[in-house]
Each structure stands twice: as C-alpha cells, then as structure tokens.
Design an enzyme around this catalytic site. Structure first.
Site, mmCIF file in Angstrom:
data_model
loop_
_atom_site.group_PDB
_atom_site.id
_atom_site.type_symbol
_atom_site.label_atom_id
_atom_site.label_comp_id
_atom_site.label_asym_id
_atom_site.label_seq_id
_atom_site.Cartn_x
_atom_site.Cartn_y
_atom_site.Cartn_z
ATOM 1 C CE LYS A 1 -3.927 -1.798 2.725
ATOM 2 N NZ LYS A 1 -4.877 -1.783 1.694
ATOM 3 N NE ARG B 1 -10.825 -10.025 -1.557
ATOM 4 C CZ ARG B 1 -11.313 -9.139 -2.480
ATOM 5 N NH1 ARG B 1 -11.211 -9.502 -3.666
ATOM 6 N NH2 ARG B 1 -11.266 -7.725 -2.305
HETATM 7 N N1 BES Z 1 -7.996 -3.844 4.602
HETATM 8 C C1 BES Z 1 -8.139 -3.634 3.058
HETATM 9 C C2 BES Z 1 -9.501 -2.782 2.724
HETATM 10 C C3 BES Z 1 -9.789 -1.414 3.513
HETATM 11 C C4 BES Z 1 -9.376 -0.232 2.856
HETATM 12 C C5 BES Z 1 -10.409 -1.384 4.526
HETATM 13 C C6 BES Z 1 -9.640 0.899 3.545
HETATM 14 C C7 BES Z 1 -10.775 -0.115 5.305
HETATM 15 C C8 BES Z 1 -10.161 1.128 4.843
HETATM 16 C C9 BES Z 1 -8.199 -4.716 2.307
HETATM 17 O O1 BES Z 1 -7.412 -5.768 2.450
HETATM 18 C C10 BES Z 1 -7.598 -4.345 0.961
HETATM 19 O O2 BES Z 1 -6.420 -3.919 0.828
HETATM 20 N N2 BES Z 1 -8.328 -4.384 -0.223
HETATM 21 C C11 BES Z 1 -8.020 -3.807 -1.527
HETATM 22 C C12 BES Z 1 -8.701 -5.058 -2.517
HETATM 23 C C13 BES Z 1 -8.030 -4.769 -3.782
HETATM 24 C C14 BES Z 1 -6.550 -5.177 -3.872
HETATM 25 C C15 BES Z 1 -8.804 -5.562 -4.696
HETATM 26 C C16 BES Z 1 -8.586 -2.499 -1.603
HETATM 27 O O3 BES Z 1 -9.525 -2.185 -0.936
HETATM 28 O O4 BES Z 1 -8.093 -1.700 -2.150
HETATM 29 ZN ZN ZN Z 2 -5.204 -5.620 1.782
#
Ligand code: BES
Ligand code: ZN
Ligand code: ZN
Length: 461
Positions: free
Chosen positions: A241, A315
């Site tokens: 990230k 997931r």
């Molecule tokens: N934990 C994050 C989702 C999240 C983002 C929760 C912001 C709360 C606030 C999750 O694991 C994630 O990173 N999801 C990705 C999925 C993508 C790679 C398909 C996302 O939301 O960008």
């Molecule tokens: Zn994530």
C-alpha cells in the site's frame, strides 16, 4: 462511567437539558447557582431513531469536552412523539450511546495533571421505572463491549499481533462462561489452512486461529457462527500500500475485535443461544518470505486460491475460517470484515455493506441495523459476478483476472461465497464504519461496528 438514580439533583452535578429555543450548546447558571448544560435542538424538525442516537451522543460528548464529571439527566426529555420507544429501549439506547460518546483512546497518552476529561457518573433524575433501569443495565453491557472492541481495534499493529489478539480474547472472556481456544501455527498447519498460512508467511509474527464458544442453549441447538477478519496490520504485502492507504491498517482486525466482544456481550447478557466466534489472525507483512502475486494456495476447503493481489488478503484468510465454520453445522454464519476500500466508494461512511443470497436475511439485517445503530445496506451477489472469481491457474482467484476497479466489494463477497455455500450466510463489509466520522459524536479512531448489530441478532434470531 456509571449510572445512578436519584429524585433530587446533587449540588455539584450539572443538569443536562434539551432546549427547543436554540441550536447551540451552552452552559447556563441558574438563579439558585446550579449549573446546566443546554443542548439546543431547534434545528431538529422531525425526530427519528437515527437522530436520537446522535443527540444522546452529542449531549454526553458536550459534557465530556467541558470536563463535567457528574451530570444529571431526566431521560423523559429524550421521548419524542415521532419515535416510539418503550422504557426499556429508551434506557438501552441512552446507555449504549452515552458510553460510546464518553470513550476516548487514551491508553498511549500521558495523563494530564487534572485527569482525563470524561463523564464519571450520570445521575438519572425524574421518573425511573424498573424497565428503564433494566434497559440501562443492558445498554451498559453492550456499550462497554463496544468500547472494549474499539480499544482492541485502536491498538497499534506492533502492540496487537495475532498472538496478542489471542491473549486479549482470553482476557476478555474472564468472568464469563465463554471458552477460548487458540490454534497455534502448527495446529493451523494440521487443519490444512493453507490460505491463512499463505497470508501469514511474510510476517515474523505467527498466525493464530481464535475460537470462542458460548453455549447458552442446549448443545443440540445449532449455533450462530460469527467470523471476524483479524488482520492485525495490513501493509498490502508485496502489492504494498502507499503511505496514505497504509496509515489506519492496524484497524484491519476490527471485524475480529467485534466478534470477540459480541460473544462476550452475549454471555454477559445471559442470552439463551449457542454462539461461536472464529477469528483468523495474521499480519500481512512484506519480507523475502511473503506470499507472491501468482502464488497458488491450498485452502482448507480443498479449493486452490490463485493470489493475484496480496493486498486482497482478508478474503483469503476468511476462506479458511468459513470452511472451519462447517464443523459446527451452523444455523447461520455471519462474517464481519474491513474487506474493501471500494465499500466506502459505494456507500460512503454511513453504513456497512451486507451481501447474502438470502433475501429474508437482507430484510432481517436491515431491521437489526436500524434497531442497533449499526446501519447496513445490501449489494447483490448475482451469478453474473461469478466470472470475477474464476482463476486462471487456480480454482478461484482473489481478485478478477482483468483487475478492474468495477464492483470491488461485490468481488470480495463473491469470493467469500465460494467458501460459504453450505449454510445460511451473510457477509458484512465494515470498511465504511471502521473509523468514526464527523457527526458521529464519537472519538477519533475505531467506531466499534458491528458489535451492537451482532448483539441484536443474537437476541432475536
Ligand atoms: N483492509 C483492506 C480494505 C480497507 C481499505 C479497509 C480501506 C478499510 C479502509 C483490504 O485488505 C484491501 O486492501 N483491499 C483492497 C482490495 C483490492 C486489492 C482488490 C482494496 O480495497 O484496495
Ligand atoms: Zn489488504
Ligand atoms: Zn485488509
């Protein structure tokens, strides 16, 4: 914070009163020298249950900000013609939201000389029925567990590893009949939970699989299983990230924290239900050992998972937890997870998103949401979306192969459905309610969703 009951207002206590003449919040000194905190509600034309919840919090956070440690309130002021509430519900809503408004995450701050600003005692004046008191008792338990959930969520990633989360679960159940079992990495291997092990591989912190069991009903009654995402820090893994997006990712175990404290609440309330909580706890870290984009994991279900993005890790760990849930022959499985940023894009920060193929459960959850204050709204899991979870070289992929930004939350739900197809199931994407927002009248940080919704579910279904 405690509630006491009195017919008279003690001299040093400040009365909290609602005023229809003003929109402001002000302190007044009455002729007799006693002080009152006036909460202006002139701008509220029609009261609703949702607005009432915010009003309770507004009143208590105003008292907190002014450092008023003892306040006196006549709860009959919170009765509005438009909102039908019996005494029990009024007491409960008041206590839950007063406690939530009073909470601050101070654990890592130095205490000021004059102490923390907080309300220590709310003196309920005026008419108090036995049912109102009963409602306050229930609301106190629920509010306390919501705040304990927020405390776990708020704790930084370095102080809330999978092992520490498991320890916190064991501490949380003290004094209740909830049993906690924690599977070590070795036991997770024995269970063949390859999905959890895959995500956990990049971290020096070993994974844990936390199991909470509360049997409030005869053993033969099928349990409700609550599953919570327990990613103690989500760096994104090798699909790392960027700084902005990583900042609050110590809160990525908020679903797990909510499950822990919902099960404890059920026990403290003595609910006649069987409840199981399952939390796959991992850290999604970056190292030479991290799972890679393209890696294929053997999940506990037997299905292989093709990892196309290591940041879609929630997931993946939930897949094994949803498979483990089958052991309990559950009446219903509900998972809560900070699963997708896309959920915030879809619905903003007012409600969590629910997904299920059971229309009846959609209605049930919307209703439980309104009652509890943890609002939810559905997105579909139509067959047309199945192509989004088809792997190229594995049985399922954790993101669509064409890596589109379309329907991001639904893709998460569809992935989970592949592992939750043998029992009634609801997925709650709580990313929109992970942290409080302006207008909630809650301290900055974790918002504690969906503990209140879980409790209502366990009470009623
Ligand atoms: N934990 C994050 C989702 C999240 C983002 C929760 C912001 C709360 C606030 C999750 O694991 C994630 O990173 N999801 C990705 C999925 C993508 C790679 C398909 C996302 O939301 O960008
Ligand atoms: Zn994530
Ligand atoms: Zn995550």
């Amino acid at each position: 914070m405690k509630f006491t009951f009195s017919q008279t207002i003690p001299k040093e206590a400040v009365s909290v009163v609602l005023s229809r003449e003003s929109e402001q919040t002000e302190m007044h000194v009455r002729d007799n020298g006693s002080r009152e905190l006036s909460i202006g509600i002139k701008d509220i034309k029609v009261m609703t249950r949702r607005k009432l919840v915010v009003l309770i919090r507004r009143a208590i956070s105003a008292a907190k900000e002014r450092g008023l440690s003892r306040v006196a309130i006549d709860l009959s002021q919170f009765r509005f013609q438009e909102v039908a509430l019996d005494d029990k519900e009024l007491g409960r809503l008041f206590a839950e939201n007063a406690l939530m408004a009073n909470y601050e995450f101070n654990t890592f701050k130095t205490k000021p000389k004059e102490g923390w600003k907080q309300v220590d005692e709310i003196i309920i004046v005026g008419n108090t029925s036995a049912t109102l008191k009963e409602g306050i008792k229930t609301g106190t338990i629920v509010g306390e567990e919501v705040n304990k959930c927020r405390e776990l969520s708020n704790t930084p990633g370095g102080d809330m590893t999978p092992a520490l989360l498991a320890k916190k679960a064991s501490e949380a159940v003290k004094g209740t009949s909830v049993k906690v079992t924690t599977l070590s990495k070795k036991e997770i291997e024995q269970q063949k939970m390859g999905a959890i092990l895959g995500v956990a591989r990049g971290s020096k912190e070993d994974p844990r699989f936390i199991i909470l069991e509360y049997f409030g009903a005869p053993k033969k009654e099928k349990p409700t299983v609550l599953v919570g995402k327990g990613v103690t820090f989500d760096s994104g893994g090798l699909n790392i990230k960027t700084d902005d997006h990583m900042l609050d990712m110590h809160l990525d175990m908020s679903g797990g924290a909510a499950v822990i404290h919902a099960v404890v609440a059920a026990a403290r309330l003595g609910l006649k239900k069987n409840v199981v909580g399952l939390i796959p706890a991992v850290e999604n870290a970056v190292s030479g050992e991290s799972y890679r984009p393209g890696d294929i994991l053997y999940s506990m279900s037997g299905k292989t998972i093709e990892v196309l993005n290591t940041d879609a890790e929630g997931r993946v760990v939930l897949a094994d937890a949803l498979t483990y849930a089958k052991k309990y022959d559950p009446a219903l499985v509900v998972d809560a997870a900070t699963l997708t940023g896309a959920a915030l894009v879809a619905i903003g920060t007012t409600a969590s998103i629910i997904m299920t193929r059971n229309e009846e459960l959609v209605d049930t959850f919307k209703e439980l949401g309104e009652q509890s204050g943890d609002y939810v709204w559905p997105l579909p899991l139509w067959e047309e979306y199945e192509k989004g979870v088809k792997g190229r070289f594995g049985d399922v992929s954790n993101i669509p192969t064409q890596n589109s930004r379309e329907g991001g939350s639904i893709n998460g739900g569809m992935f989970l459905l592949q592992f939750a197809d043998s029992y009634p199931w609801v997925h709650i994407d709580i990313a929109p309610r992970m942290t409080s927002v302006d207008g909630d009248y809650l301290a900055k940080g974790a918002a504690g969703a969906p503990v209140r919704l879980f409790v209502r579910l366990l009470e009623q279904k």
